[in-house]
Design an enzyme around this catalytic site. Structure first.
Site, PDB file in Angstrom:
ATOM      1  N   ARG A 207       0.869  -1.180   0.000  1.00 34.54           N
ATOM      2  CA  ARG A 207       0.000   0.000   0.000  1.00 34.54           C
ATOM      3  C   ARG A 207       0.901   1.223   0.000  1.00 34.54           C
ATOM      4  O   ARG A 207       2.011   1.202   0.566  1.00 34.54           O
ATOM      5  CB  ARG A 207      -0.918   0.022   1.237  1.00 34.54           C
ATOM      6  CG  ARG A 207      -2.111  -0.949   1.169  1.00 34.54           C
ATOM      7  CD  ARG A 207      -3.110  -0.540   0.092  1.00 34.54           C
ATOM      8  NE  ARG A 207      -4.298  -1.391   0.020  1.00 34.54           N
ATOM      9  CZ  ARG A 207      -4.419  -2.418  -0.823  1.00 34.54           C
ATOM     10  NH1 ARG A 207      -3.382  -2.757  -1.604  1.00 34.54           N
ATOM     11  NH2 ARG A 207      -5.537  -3.130  -0.882  1.00 34.54           N
ATOM     12  N   GLU A 236      -3.513   7.825  -3.401  1.00 36.18           N
ATOM     13  CA  GLU A 236      -4.135   7.352  -4.646  1.00 36.18           C
ATOM     14  C   GLU A 236      -5.593   7.838  -4.721  1.00 36.18           C
ATOM     15  O   GLU A 236      -6.260   7.870  -3.686  1.00 36.18           O
ATOM     16  CB  GLU A 236      -4.151   5.816  -4.684  1.00 36.18           C
ATOM     17  CG  GLU A 236      -2.859   5.181  -5.116  1.00 36.18           C
ATOM     18  CD  GLU A 236      -2.961   3.660  -5.127  1.00 36.18           C
ATOM     19  OE1 GLU A 236      -4.075   3.116  -5.288  1.00 36.18           O
ATOM     20  OE2 GLU A 236      -1.920   3.026  -4.935  1.00 36.18           O
ATOM     21  N   HIS A 253      -1.114   0.736  -9.527  1.00 39.94           N
ATOM     22  CA  HIS A 253      -1.737  -0.204  -8.598  1.00 39.94           C
ATOM     23  C   HIS A 253      -2.324  -1.387  -9.353  1.00 39.94           C
ATOM     24  O   HIS A 253      -3.524  -1.692  -9.244  1.00 39.94           O
ATOM     25  CB  HIS A 253      -2.803   0.487  -7.745  1.00 39.94           C
ATOM     26  CG  HIS A 253      -3.197  -0.291  -6.532  1.00 39.94           C
ATOM     27  ND1 HIS A 253      -3.720   0.305  -5.411  1.00 39.94           N
ATOM     28  CD2 HIS A 253      -3.169  -1.614  -6.275  1.00 39.94           C
ATOM     29  CE1 HIS A 253      -3.998  -0.634  -4.517  1.00 39.94           C
ATOM     30  NE2 HIS A 253      -3.675  -1.809  -5.017  1.00 39.94           N
TER      31      HIS A 253
HETATM   32  N1  LIG Z   1      -0.533  -3.830  -5.368  1.00 36.23           N
HETATM   33  C1  LIG Z   1      -1.476  -4.756  -5.439  1.00 36.23           C
HETATM   34  O1  LIG Z   1      -2.137  -4.913  -6.475  1.00 36.23           O
HETATM   35  C2  LIG Z   1      -1.742  -5.642  -4.270  1.00 36.23           C
HETATM   36  C3  LIG Z   1      -1.385  -5.251  -2.994  1.00 36.23           C
HETATM   37  N2  LIG Z   1      -1.616  -6.080  -1.941  1.00 36.23           N
HETATM   38  C4  LIG Z   1      -1.227  -5.628  -0.592  1.00 36.23           C
HETATM   39  O2  LIG Z   1      -0.248  -6.536  -0.092  1.00 36.23           O
HETATM   40  C5  LIG Z   1      -0.535  -6.807   1.281  1.00 36.23           C
HETATM   41  C6  LIG Z   1       0.010  -8.181   1.644  1.00 36.23           C
HETATM   42  O3  LIG Z   1      -0.722  -9.180   0.972  1.00 36.23           O
HETATM   43  P1  LIG Z   1      -0.682 -10.684   1.532  1.00 36.23           P
HETATM   44  O4  LIG Z   1       0.728 -11.136   1.642  1.00 36.23           O
HETATM   45  O5  LIG Z   1      -1.626 -11.491   0.727  1.00 36.23           O
HETATM   46  O6  LIG Z   1      -1.291 -10.490   2.989  1.00 36.23           O
HETATM   47  P2  LIG Z   1      -1.120 -11.480   4.233  1.00 36.23           P
HETATM   48  O7  LIG Z   1      -2.071 -10.986   5.256  1.00 36.23           O
HETATM   49  O8  LIG Z   1      -1.174 -12.893   3.764  1.00 36.23           O
HETATM   50  O9  LIG Z   1       0.392 -11.215   4.724  1.00 36.23           O
HETATM   51  C7  LIG Z   1       0.777  -9.992   5.280  1.00 36.23           C
HETATM   52  C8  LIG Z   1       1.938 -10.291   6.226  1.00 36.23           C
HETATM   53  O10 LIG Z   1       2.455  -9.060   6.738  1.00 36.23           O
HETATM   54  C9  LIG Z   1       2.870  -9.306   8.057  1.00 36.23           C
HETATM   55  N3  LIG Z   1       3.058  -8.037   8.771  1.00 36.23           N
HETATM   56  C10 LIG Z   1       2.121  -7.250   9.331  1.00 36.23           C
HETATM   57  N4  LIG Z   1       2.716  -6.178   9.903  1.00 36.23           N
HETATM   58  C11 LIG Z   1       4.053  -6.287   9.669  1.00 36.23           C
HETATM   59  C12 LIG Z   1       5.191  -5.499   9.965  1.00 36.23           C
HETATM   60  N5  LIG Z   1       5.076  -4.355  10.672  1.00 36.23           N
HETATM   61  N6  LIG Z   1       6.420  -5.912   9.546  1.00 36.23           N
HETATM   62  C13 LIG Z   1       6.539  -7.064   8.845  1.00 36.23           C
HETATM   63  N7  LIG Z   1       5.498  -7.881   8.532  1.00 36.23           N
HETATM   64  C14 LIG Z   1       4.273  -7.478   8.940  1.00 36.23           C
HETATM   65  C15 LIG Z   1       1.769 -10.185   8.633  1.00 36.23           C
HETATM   66  O11 LIG Z   1       2.207 -10.862   9.786  1.00 36.23           O
HETATM   67  C16 LIG Z   1       1.507 -11.114   7.453  1.00 36.23           C
HETATM   68  O12 LIG Z   1       2.271 -12.290   7.548  1.00 36.23           O
HETATM   69  C17 LIG Z   1      -2.056  -6.705   1.377  1.00 36.23           C
HETATM   70  O13 LIG Z   1      -2.473  -6.383   2.694  1.00 36.23           O
HETATM   71  C18 LIG Z   1      -2.371  -5.578   0.390  1.00 36.23           C
HETATM   72  O14 LIG Z   1      -2.385  -4.347   1.080  1.00 36.23           O
HETATM   73  C19 LIG Z   1      -2.176  -7.326  -2.090  1.00 36.23           C
HETATM   74  C20 LIG Z   1      -2.574  -7.745  -3.350  1.00 36.23           C
HETATM   75  C21 LIG Z   1      -2.429  -6.904  -4.520  1.00 36.23           C
HETATM   76  O1  LIG Z   2      -6.109  -7.109  -3.517  1.00 34.42           O
HETATM   77  C1  LIG Z   2      -5.571  -6.046  -3.106  1.00 34.42           C
HETATM   78  O2  LIG Z   2      -5.314  -5.761  -1.927  1.00 34.42           O
HETATM   79  C2  LIG Z   2      -5.209  -5.050  -4.116  1.00 34.42           C
HETATM   80  O3  LIG Z   2      -4.413  -4.157  -3.888  1.00 34.42           O
HETATM   81  C3  LIG Z   2      -5.923  -5.094  -5.426  1.00 34.42           C
HETATM   82  O4  LIG Z   2      -4.996  -5.142  -6.469  1.00 34.42           O
HETATM   83  C4  LIG Z   2      -6.742  -3.860  -5.474  1.00 34.42           C
HETATM   84  O5  LIG Z   2      -7.339  -3.748  -6.703  1.00 34.42           O
HETATM   85  P1  LIG Z   2      -8.644  -2.790  -6.760  1.00 34.42           P
HETATM   86  O6  LIG Z   2      -9.583  -3.347  -5.722  1.00 34.42           O
HETATM   87  O7  LIG Z   2      -8.184  -1.421  -6.388  1.00 34.42           O
HETATM   88  O8  LIG Z   2      -9.157  -2.921  -8.153  1.00 34.42           O
END
Ligand SMILES: NC(=O)C1=CN([C@@H]2O[C@H](COP(=O)(O)OP(=O)(O)OC[C@H]3O[C@@H](n4cnc5c(N)ncnc54)[C@H](O)[C@@H]3O)[C@@H](O)[C@H]2O)C=CC1
Ligand SMILES: O=C(O)C(=O)[C@H](O)COP(=O)(O)O
EC number: 1.1.1.290
Length: 361
Positions: A207, A236, A253
Site C-alpha cells: 500500500r 491514490e 496499482h
Molecule cells: N498492489 C497490489 O495490487 C496488491 C497489494 N496487496 C497488498 O499486499 C498486502 C500483503 O498481501 P498478503 O501477503 O496477501 O497479505 P497477508 O495478510 O497474507 O500477509 C501480510 C503479512 O504481513 C505481516 N506483517 C504485518 N505487519 C508487519 C510489519 N510491521 N512488519 C513485517 N510484517 C508485517 C503479517 O504478519 C503477514 O504475515 C495486502 O495487505 C495488500 O495491502 C495485495 C494484493 C495486490
Molecule cells: O487485492 C488487493 O489488496 C489489491 O491491492 C488489489 O490489487 C486492489 O485492486 P482494486 O480493488 O483497487 O481494483
C-alpha cells in the site's frame, strides 16, 4: 436479494444472477443512495466502507474482492452485525510475478548478477511466501522480516528490519496498519531509506503509505543512489508525479491485476455469500479460469539470471505498464480536461489482460 457491486469485478452477473439482482457501478461512485434497498455490497479497494456509506441502509453483507482491507471499517461492520468477507490470497501470485518482473528489469537495467544479490522480504504472508517460492525457483538468495508471524511461532527464519535494509533488493508485502506494535504506516521512512546501500532497489506493491512518499522523493532529490519500483502511492489516485518521475518503474496499482486474480476475488465472495445464505454453489473455480501459457524456469536460467528480463517479458513486460502510465499522465499534464486522478483510475479500469505464467504450488 439485491447486490450492488464494483463494476471492475468480473463474473458478478454470471455467479450471482441466478439468485440475486445485480447493479454494477464505478467503485468510487458507490454511495448511500445506491444502497438504500441493497442487501449485499461487493467492493474493491477504491470504495471506503464505513458508517457514512452504510448508515440507514439495509446492507447485511459486505464483501471486498481484494486482499487488502484497509478501506473497510471492520469494527463498524461488526458492531452493526454486518457480515464481512474478503479474498485472501486471490491475487498473491500476480503480485509475486510482478515482483519477479521488477527484479528482472532492474537486474538488466543496472547490470546486476542476481546470483550475487540478496532480496529482503518484509511481510511473509500469502504474497511474501510466493515471492520466496519464485526466488527459490531461480536460486536467488532472500531473507524474511515478519515480527507478527515470528511472535506467533512461525518456524521460518526471520531477520530484523535493520538486516533487511542492507539487502540489494527490498520488497514490501504488508497490510497498511495505522496503529499497534507493528503498525506499517511509513514503515519505510527516511531513516530506513538512508541505510539502504548504493545501487539497491526498493519495490513497493503493498500500500502506498507503507512507504513515506515524501521521504522517498527527498532521498532521490538529494542524489541517493537507490532505485524505486512503485505500484502503490500515497493519496491514490492523486499520486505524486515528481516521485513517479524519480522512479525506475511506476505502475497504477496493478501488481495484482491478473485475470485469474480478479476472477478468484469474485469467486471467493461468491462462496462466502452462498455459505451465508445456505445456497448450494453452482460453479467451480477451475471452470472459470482462463487457459494460460506457463513459463518453465529452466535449470540454465537458475545458472544465469542475466536473461531473466528477456525471458520474462514475453509473459509479462512490466516496462510496458510503466510506459503506458507515463505517456497517459504526461498527456494529462499537457492538456486541460482529465485529471491525474481520473487518468490513474482509467489506466486501472482499462488495464490489458494479463495471465499468470508461473507454476507455483
Ligand atoms: N498492489 C497490489 O495490487 C496488491 C497489494 N496487496 C497488498 O499486499 C498486502 C500483503 O498481501 P498478503 O501477503 O496477501 O497479505 P497477508 O495478510 O497474507 O500477509 C501480510 C503479512 O504481513 C505481516 N506483517 C504485518 N505487519 C508487519 C510489519 N510491521 N512488519 C513485517 N510484517 C508485517 C503479517 O504478519 C503477514 O504475515 C495486502 O495487505 C495488500 O495491502 C495485495 C494484493 C495486490
Ligand atoms: O487485492 C488487493 O489488496 C489489491 O491491492 C488489489 O490489487 C486492489 O485492486 P482494486 O480493488 O483497487 O481494483
Amino acid at each position: 436479494m439485491k447486490i450492488v457491486a464494483d463494476e471492475n469485478m468480473p463474473l458478478v452477473q454470471e455467479l450471482f444472477g441466478s439468485f440475486s439482482s445485480v447493479v454494477s457501478e464505478a467503485g468510487r461512485k458507490i454511495n448511500r443512495d445506491y444502497l438504500l434497498d441493497a442487501d449485499v455490497l461487493l467492493v474493491r479497494s477504491v470504495t471506503q466502507v464505513n458508517s457514512g456509506l452504510l448508515q440507514d441502509t439495509k446492507v447485511k453483507f459486505v464483501g471486498s474482492a481484494t486482499i487488502g482491507t484497509d478501506h473497510i471499517d471492520q469494527a463498524y461492520l461488526s458492531e452493526q452485525g454486518i457480515k464481512f468477507a474478503y479474498a485472501p490470497g486471490c491475487n498473491a501470485q500476480a503480485v509475486a510475478e510482478y515482483v519477479l518482473a521488477a527484479i528482472g528489469y532492474w537486474a538488466d537495467y543496472a547490470h546486476k548478477d542476481l546470483r550475487k544479490c540478496k532480496v529482503g522480504i518484509i511481510g511473509a504472508g500469502n504474497v511474501g511466501s510466493r515471492v520466496t517460492q519464485v526466488l527459490e525457483l531461480l536460486g536467488i538468495e532472500y531473507c524474511l522480516n515478519d515480527p507478527p508471524l515470528h511472535e506467533q511461532g512461525d518456524s521460518r527464519q526471520f531477520v530484523s528490519l535493520q538486516n533487511i535494509q542492507q539487502c540489494d533488493v527490498v520488497t514490501c508485502h504488508v497490510p497498511l496498519t495505522m496503529q499497534g506494535q507493528h503498525a506499517t504506516h511509513h514503515l519505510i521512512n527516511q531513516q530506513f531509506l538512508s541505510q539502504m546501500p548504493p545501487g539497491s532497489l526498493l519495490i513497493n506493491s503493498s500500500r502506498g503509505a507503507v512507504l513515506d512518499n515524501t521521504a522517498a522523493l527527498y532521498c532521490k532529490q538529494a542524489g541517493q543512489d537507490i532505485d524505486f519500483v512503485l505500484d502503490v502511492w500515497e493519496n491514490e489516485p492523486n499520486l505524486n508525479i515528481e516521485l513517479l518521475n524519480q522512479s525506475l518503474i511506476a505502475t497504477p496499482h496493478i501488481a495484482g491485476y491478473s485475470q485469474e486474480g480478479k476472477i478468484r476475488g469474485t469467486y471467493q465472495l461468491y462462496q462466502a455469500v452462498c455459505k451465508w445464505q445456505g445456497i448450494e454453489q453452482e460453479f467451480v473455480l477451475k471452470d472459470l479460469l482462463p487457459e494460460a501459457p506457463k513459463w518453465n524456469a529452466s535449470a540454465e536460467l537458475r545458472s544465469d539470471t542475466g536473461f531473466l528480463h528477456q525471458n520474462l517479458r514475453r509473459f509479462y513486460d512490466i516496462k510496458s505498464d510503466d510506459q503506458r502510465m507515463r505517456q497517459k499522465l504526461a498527456q494529462v499534464l499537457r492538456q486541460s480536461g482529465a485529471t491525474i486522478s481520473e487518468e490513474f483510475d482509467n489506466l486501472r479500469k482499462n488495464y490489458p489482460q494479463r495471465l499468470e505464467f508461473l507454476e507455483l504450488m
